[in-house]
Design a protein around this motif. Structure first.
Motif, PDB file in Angstrom:
ATOM      1  N   GLN A 129       0.859  -1.179   0.000  1.00  0.00           N
ATOM      2  CA  GLN A 129       0.000   0.000   0.000  1.00  0.00           C
ATOM      3  C   GLN A 129       0.896   1.230   0.000  1.00  0.00           C
ATOM      4  O   GLN A 129       1.871   1.298   0.760  1.00  0.00           O
ATOM      5  N   ALA A 130       0.599   2.202  -0.842  1.00  0.00           N
ATOM      6  CA  ALA A 130       1.381   3.429  -0.885  1.00  0.00           C
ATOM      7  C   ALA A 130       1.210   4.218   0.404  1.00  0.00           C
ATOM      8  O   ALA A 130       0.138   4.219   1.022  1.00  0.00           O
ATOM      9  N   VAL A 131       2.293   4.879   0.814  1.00  0.00           N
ATOM     10  CA  VAL A 131       2.279   5.754   1.984  1.00  0.00           C
ATOM     11  C   VAL A 131       2.968   7.063   1.623  1.00  0.00           C
ATOM     12  O   VAL A 131       3.783   7.116   0.687  1.00  0.00           O
ATOM     13  N   GLN A 132       2.646   8.112   2.348  1.00  0.00           N
ATOM     14  CA  GLN A 132       3.373   9.360   2.174  1.00  0.00           C
ATOM     15  C   GLN A 132       4.820   9.138   2.614  1.00  0.00           C
ATOM     16  O   GLN A 132       5.074   8.554   3.668  1.00  0.00           O
ATOM     17  N   CYS A 133       5.752   9.579   1.784  1.00  0.00           N
ATOM     18  CA  CYS A 133       7.160   9.296   2.045  1.00  0.00           C
ATOM     19  C   CYS A 133       7.657   9.986   3.321  1.00  0.00           C
ATOM     20  O   CYS A 133       7.216  11.097   3.660  1.00  0.00           O
ATOM     21  N   PRO A 134       8.592   9.346   4.018  1.00  0.00           N
ATOM     22  CA  PRO A 134       9.119   9.905   5.275  1.00  0.00           C
ATOM     23  C   PRO A 134      10.160  10.989   5.009  1.00  0.00           C
ATOM     24  O   PRO A 134      11.359  10.813   5.242  1.00  0.00           O
ATOM     25  N   VAL A 135       9.685  12.134   4.537  1.00  0.00           N
ATOM     26  CA  VAL A 135      10.605  13.219   4.174  1.00  0.00           C
ATOM     27  C   VAL A 135      11.112  13.995   5.382  1.00  0.00           C
ATOM     28  O   VAL A 135      12.081  14.750   5.276  1.00  0.00           O
ATOM     29  N   GLY A 136      10.438  13.837   6.531  1.00  0.00           N
ATOM     30  CA  GLY A 136      10.863  14.584   7.708  1.00  0.00           C
ATOM     31  C   GLY A 136      10.785  16.077   7.476  1.00  0.00           C
ATOM     32  O   GLY A 136       9.768  16.597   7.000  1.00  0.00           O
ATOM     33  N   ASN A 137      11.882  16.773   7.779  1.00  0.00           N
ATOM     34  CA  ASN A 137      11.936  18.228   7.563  1.00  0.00           C
ATOM     35  C   ASN A 137      12.583  18.595   6.232  1.00  0.00           C
ATOM     36  O   ASN A 137      12.808  19.776   5.966  1.00  0.00           O
ATOM     37  N   THR A 138      12.877  17.602   5.388  1.00  0.00           N
ATOM     38  CA  THR A 138      13.535  17.893   4.111  1.00  0.00           C
ATOM     39  C   THR A 138      12.527  18.436   3.101  1.00  0.00           C
ATOM     40  O   THR A 138      11.320  18.246   3.238  1.00  0.00           O
ATOM     41  N   ASN A 228      12.289  28.720  -2.099  1.00  0.00           N
ATOM     42  CA  ASN A 228      11.159  28.805  -1.161  1.00  0.00           C
ATOM     43  C   ASN A 228      11.134  27.672  -0.153  1.00  0.00           C
ATOM     44  O   ASN A 228      10.324  27.695   0.772  1.00  0.00           O
ATOM     45  N   GLN A 229      11.980  26.655  -0.369  1.00  0.00           N
ATOM     46  CA  GLN A 229      12.075  25.533   0.578  1.00  0.00           C
ATOM     47  C   GLN A 229      10.691  24.936   0.866  1.00  0.00           C
ATOM     48  O   GLN A 229      10.192  24.963   1.990  1.00  0.00           O
ATOM     49  N   VAL A 230      10.066  24.358  -0.152  1.00  0.00           N
ATOM     50  CA  VAL A 230       8.689  23.894  -0.027  1.00  0.00           C
ATOM     51  C   VAL A 230       8.628  22.363   0.067  1.00  0.00           C
ATOM     52  O   VAL A 230       9.534  21.650  -0.340  1.00  0.00           O
ATOM     53  N   GLN A 231       7.511  21.911   0.621  1.00  0.00           N
ATOM     54  CA  GLN A 231       7.181  20.493   0.678  1.00  0.00           C
ATOM     55  C   GLN A 231       5.666  20.380   0.781  1.00  0.00           C
ATOM     56  O   GLN A 231       4.998  21.254   1.340  1.00  0.00           O
TER      57      GLN A 231
END
Length: 241
Positions: A129-138, A228-231
């Motif tokens: 199952q797809a999950v939102q990736c663990p990007v943390g603060n990146t 802009n350092q966006v996520q």
């Protein structure tokens, strides 16, 4: 003609969004197989520039995603939760629950299946199952390939949720880019992109979340960080790693 093209683009984008979101909303069963250790793949996240999400301690393996759910490379950079029952055949059973990062295509794999980029043996029953990736603060990253002011080929990297629409500023307004089979976004209409102070882009995720950023320059083959350092925001309606 312009309105017809816009309508067709909108219909295609809607189908892509639904296809991506279905991977988050459902669980799929298939086979887990092995193709040996490598960090390279169709998605061209080549070392040493793997996206931060792929290097998260939450991610156990990189994988090749099956062709039906790879969706013409929109699956590049997606993360999945895997459940392995240990049932199957071979000497290297897949067991337990863990997360993986998709950086490659498995052309012969059926829906629900993954090919793991590690050494192993056998064919094992898995559920994904797809999950939102663990990007943390990146933040979202960028990488150009073969680009000049009149031809853009852009890789959008490290997005929490897959990008299904990318636009770049040209002549004072945003112009839609075409998604390529190797997971890049392309703009080639004979006009020069706007570069004063950087290159403005607008990105839309499969769930409709939109961010705007400014890529500092058009340098090729290096990882670039937006001004802009966006996520994309964490979506409480979608599973996450």
């Amino acid at each position: 003609m312009f309105y017809l093209s816009a309508l067709l683009f909108g219909l295609a984008a809607g189908a892509t969004n639904q296809g991506i979101l279905s991977l988050f909303q459902q669980k799929f069963t298939g086979d887990g197989t092995y193709y040996g250790h490598t960090d390279t793949g169709m998605c061209q996240y080549n070392p040493p520039s793997l996206p931060p999400a792929a290097l998260s301690p939450k991610i156990k393996y990189t994988v090749a995603l099956n062709k039906p759910q790879f969706q013409d490379s929109f699956g590049c950079g997606m993360c999945f939760k895997v459940h392995g029952s240990g049932k199957g055949s071979g000497n290297s059973p897949i067991t337990g629950d863990f997360f993986v990062f998709a950086n490659n295509l498995c052309p012969e794999c059926h829906a629900g299946s993954l090919d793991f980029a590690v050494s192993g043996d056998g064919r094992w029953n898995i559920e994904i199952q797809a999950v939102q990736c663990p990007v943390g603060n990146t933040k979202i990253e960028y990488k150009f390939q073969g680009t000049n002011p009149y031809y853009i080929k852009l890789q959008v990297r490290n997005a929490r949720i897959p990008v299904t629409e990318a636009e770049m500023m040209q002549g004072g307004h945003y112009v839609s880019m075409k998604h390529t089979a190797d997971g890049f976004w392309e703009l080639s209409n004979g006009h020069q992109v706007d570069q004063t102070g950087g290159v403005p882009v607008k990105l839309t995720a499969a769930n409709g979340d939109t961010v705007t950023d400014i890529i500092p320059n058009l340098n090729n083959n290096v990882v670039l960080h937006g001004k802009n350092q966006v996520q994309f925001k964490l979506d409480p309606s979608l599973p996450t790693a």
